[in-house]
Design an enzyme around this catalytic site. Structure first.
Site, PDB file in Angstrom:
ATOM      1  N   CYS A 123       0.912  -1.033  -0.016  1.00  0.00           N
ATOM      2  CA  CYS A 123      -0.196   0.251  -0.039  1.00  0.00           C
ATOM      3  C   CYS A 123       0.795   1.240   0.009  1.00  0.00           C
ATOM      4  O   CYS A 123       1.433   1.564  -1.186  1.00  0.00           O
ATOM      5  CB  CYS A 123      -0.953   0.194   1.140  1.00  0.00           C
ATOM      6  SG  CYS A 123      -2.429   0.736   0.661  1.00  0.00           S
ATOM      7  N   HIS A 177      -3.687  -5.506   0.390  1.00  0.00           N
ATOM      8  CA  HIS A 177      -3.152  -5.827   1.819  1.00  0.00           C
ATOM      9  C   HIS A 177      -3.013  -7.451   1.933  1.00  0.00           C
ATOM     10  O   HIS A 177      -4.413  -8.092   2.209  1.00  0.00           O
ATOM     11  CB  HIS A 177      -4.017  -5.335   3.030  1.00  0.00           C
ATOM     12  CG  HIS A 177      -3.796  -3.863   3.058  1.00  0.00           C
ATOM     13  ND1 HIS A 177      -2.914  -3.368   3.973  1.00  0.00           N
ATOM     14  CD2 HIS A 177      -4.229  -2.997   2.465  1.00  0.00           C
ATOM     15  CE1 HIS A 177      -2.690  -2.035   3.780  1.00  0.00           C
ATOM     16  NE2 HIS A 177      -3.839  -1.923   2.981  1.00  0.00           N
ATOM     17  N   GLU A 188      -1.924  -9.093   3.815  1.00  0.00           N
ATOM     18  CA  GLU A 188      -2.027  -9.817   5.334  1.00  0.00           C
ATOM     19  C   GLU A 188      -3.403  -9.532   5.674  1.00  0.00           C
ATOM     20  O   GLU A 188      -3.814  -9.941   6.686  1.00  0.00           O
ATOM     21  CB  GLU A 188      -1.069  -8.866   6.075  1.00  0.00           C
ATOM     22  CG  GLU A 188      -1.638  -7.432   6.722  1.00  0.00           C
ATOM     23  CD  GLU A 188      -1.764  -6.334   5.472  1.00  0.00           C
ATOM     24  OE1 GLU A 188      -1.140  -6.919   4.423  1.00  0.00           O
ATOM     25  OE2 GLU A 188      -2.208  -5.310   5.842  1.00  0.00           O
TER      26      GLU A 188
HETATM   27  N1  LIG Z   1      -3.251   1.712   3.453  1.00  0.00           N
HETATM   28  C1  LIG Z   1      -2.495   2.383   2.883  1.00  0.00           C
HETATM   29  O1  LIG Z   1      -1.336   2.246   3.240  1.00  0.00           O
HETATM   30  C2  LIG Z   1      -2.906   3.685   2.312  1.00  0.00           C
HETATM   31  C3  LIG Z   1      -1.868   4.347   1.285  1.00  0.00           C
HETATM   32  C4  LIG Z   1      -2.060   5.727   1.222  1.00  0.00           C
HETATM   33  N2  LIG Z   1      -2.490   6.510   2.467  1.00  0.00           N
HETATM   34  C5  LIG Z   1      -3.411   5.872   0.432  1.00  0.00           C
HETATM   35  O2  LIG Z   1      -4.352   6.238   1.072  1.00  0.00           O
HETATM   36  O3  LIG Z   1      -3.275   5.504  -0.689  1.00  0.00           O
END
Ligand SMILES: NC(=O)CC[C@H](N)C(=O)O
Length: 438
Positions: free
Chosen positions: A285, A379, A381
């Site tokens: 992410c 994600h 995880e």
């Molecule tokens: N879950 C995250 O790491 C989000 C990454 C970043 N803050 C976004 O909104 O795209």
């Protein structure tokens, strides 16, 4: 400049569920900067708050979502109508485990506020110790219930993520804030607020050494690495990993809140790492966005992002447990994404693509690039969400372990005696790491 006239609309919604009445009769309103207001009643902390209004389509795991540091600064609207029915568990992991200390994704609630159609007053689950209402009260997080979350979601889907305010009690009777009063979390470095201030080590006896740059890491990332036998050193997001990189077999970059442009300095340092280091690197992410920025890709703000546990992604390349041509269902929470460009920077290729909106869901180094780097927007995880891509952690730890063996064999051919004497003693050096950080 042409400004759109603000049309003030007001909506109210009557709960149909007899199990899900609000625990309080205090009035509360969600005001959106675009002029709409949704009136319901308050639960949790009776306080007013600003934030960025986003929606999540997840059906379960409100406890995991609310403790995910990536939701920091956000007013989280659940599209699932009944929230709170399995309560909230005790959030401390057993002491004797190699776990990361918490059961949920961090030690407290991270989102600014929650908005639900019906908050469950009664809860039932064998691990539950308190209601969503009590939990939110303890963490001073306001909740709004009795509003039509379908209407809010349809608005956000059309106009995009919108700044908002949850106004509670006497504030609910006041007119909505002026446009320039809304707080915009993307203007702040939220990562700096949430990242660890000092390095620390989990599972120091692990047989492979992985550094984690903490942009606001979910606990299940460290759990996934530790459970695969890794010794995990968690570093502040802006730590110069290049200074200590020789101690490690792999580098991991975590998820995190806010705009990735706020973390440009980390992408800059990573560029040096990519130029000079050939060990495995994995990012999730925000970590994936930082890798992409270091590789020369652009990170842009999406209209409403992707938040939920049912996002389908198509694999474009095979790597480890991932097979090209397969669709994986994934857990997601992001507002920004890497821009698809043709050609991709030399040495890089798209890894996954979103089946709904065709946004970039992953990148990887090409097999002829001399690098082993993977970044995914989703994600693996989960917590919560499907486990379709969990084995990417197994792949990454296996790559790091192979790296470690390779290094030891290379060294052993020079001086086997030294290797044996050094055996595993070199790693309990947190004070040294701390000194480097200072
Ligand atoms: N879950 C995250 O790491 C989000 C990454 C970043 N803050 C976004 O909104 O795209």
């Amino acid at each position: 400049m042409i400004t759109r006239p603000i049309i003030r609309l007001s909506f109210s919604y009557r709960s149909l569920s007899t199990h899900a009445r609000s625990p309080t009769s205090i009035p509360a309103v969600l005001h959106l900067k675009t002029g709409q207001s949704f009136t319901g009643s308050s639960f949790g902390a009776p306080r007013s708050i600003f934030g960025e209004t986003v929606f999540s389509t997840s059906i379960t795991s409100y406890t995991e979502s609310m403790t995910d540091p990536s939701y920091r600064g956000q007013i989280l609207v659940f599209t699932t109508p009944l929230i709170g029915n399995y309560g909230v568990p005790h959030n401390i992991a057993p002491r004797d485990s190699r776990d990361v200390g918490v059961v949920l994704e961090s030690s407290g609630i991270q989102c600014a506020a929650v908005v639900v159609a019906d908050v469950a007053e009664k809860f039932s689950h064998y691990t539950a110790i308190e209601s969503l209402h009590t939990w939110c009260s303890r963490y001073k997080v306001p909740g709004l219930t009795g509003v039509d979350t379908r209407a809010i979601t349809r608005l956000l889907r059309d106009q995009g993520t919108t700044l908002g305010r949850v106004a509670v009690g006497d504030d609910a009777a006041l007119p909505p804030p002026n446009e320039n009063e809304y707080w915009d979390p993307s203007q702040e470095n939220l990562v700096d607020q949430i990242s660890t201030k000092e390095p620390y080590v989990l599972n120091p006896a692990g047989d492979v050494r992985i550094a984690v740059l903490d942009f606001g890491a979910k606990a299940n990332i460290a759990r996934a690495l530790v459970r695969r036998g890794a010794a995990v050193t968690v570093l502040p997001w802006n730590y110069d990993f290049n200074v200590i990189r020789d101690k490690f077999d792999g580098l991991f970059l975590s998820n995190g809140p806010g705009d990735p442009q706020q973390c440009w300095s980390a992408a800059h340092k990573l560029r040096t790492t990519l130029d000079e280091w050939r060990k495995p690197i994995f990012g999730i992410c925000m970590g994936h966005q930082i890798i992409g920025m270091a590789a020369g890709l652009d990170a842009y703000r999406m209209t409403f992002g992707n938040r939920g546990h049912n996002q389908p992604v198509l694999a474009l390349a095979s790597s480890g447990s991932i097979r090209a041509g397969r669709v994986y269902v994934t857990s997601q929470n992001h507002q920004y994404a890497l821009r698809l460009q043709d050609p991709f920077p030399e040495g890089w290729e798209p890894f996954f693509i979103n089946c709904n909106d065709s946004s970039v869901e992953g990148i990887k180094s090409t097999s002829d690039s001399n690098h082993r780097v993977w970044g995914v927007q989703f994600h693996p995880e989960s917590a919560g969400g499907p486990l379709d891509t969990m084995e990417m952690f197994t792949d990454f730890v296996a790559e790091c372990r192979a790296e470690r063996l390779k290094a030891r064999f290379a060294k052993a051919s020079v001086d086997t005696g030294t290797i044996l004497r050094e055996k595993e003693s070199a790693f309990n050096d947190v004070p040294e790491l701390t000194a480097v950080a200072a």
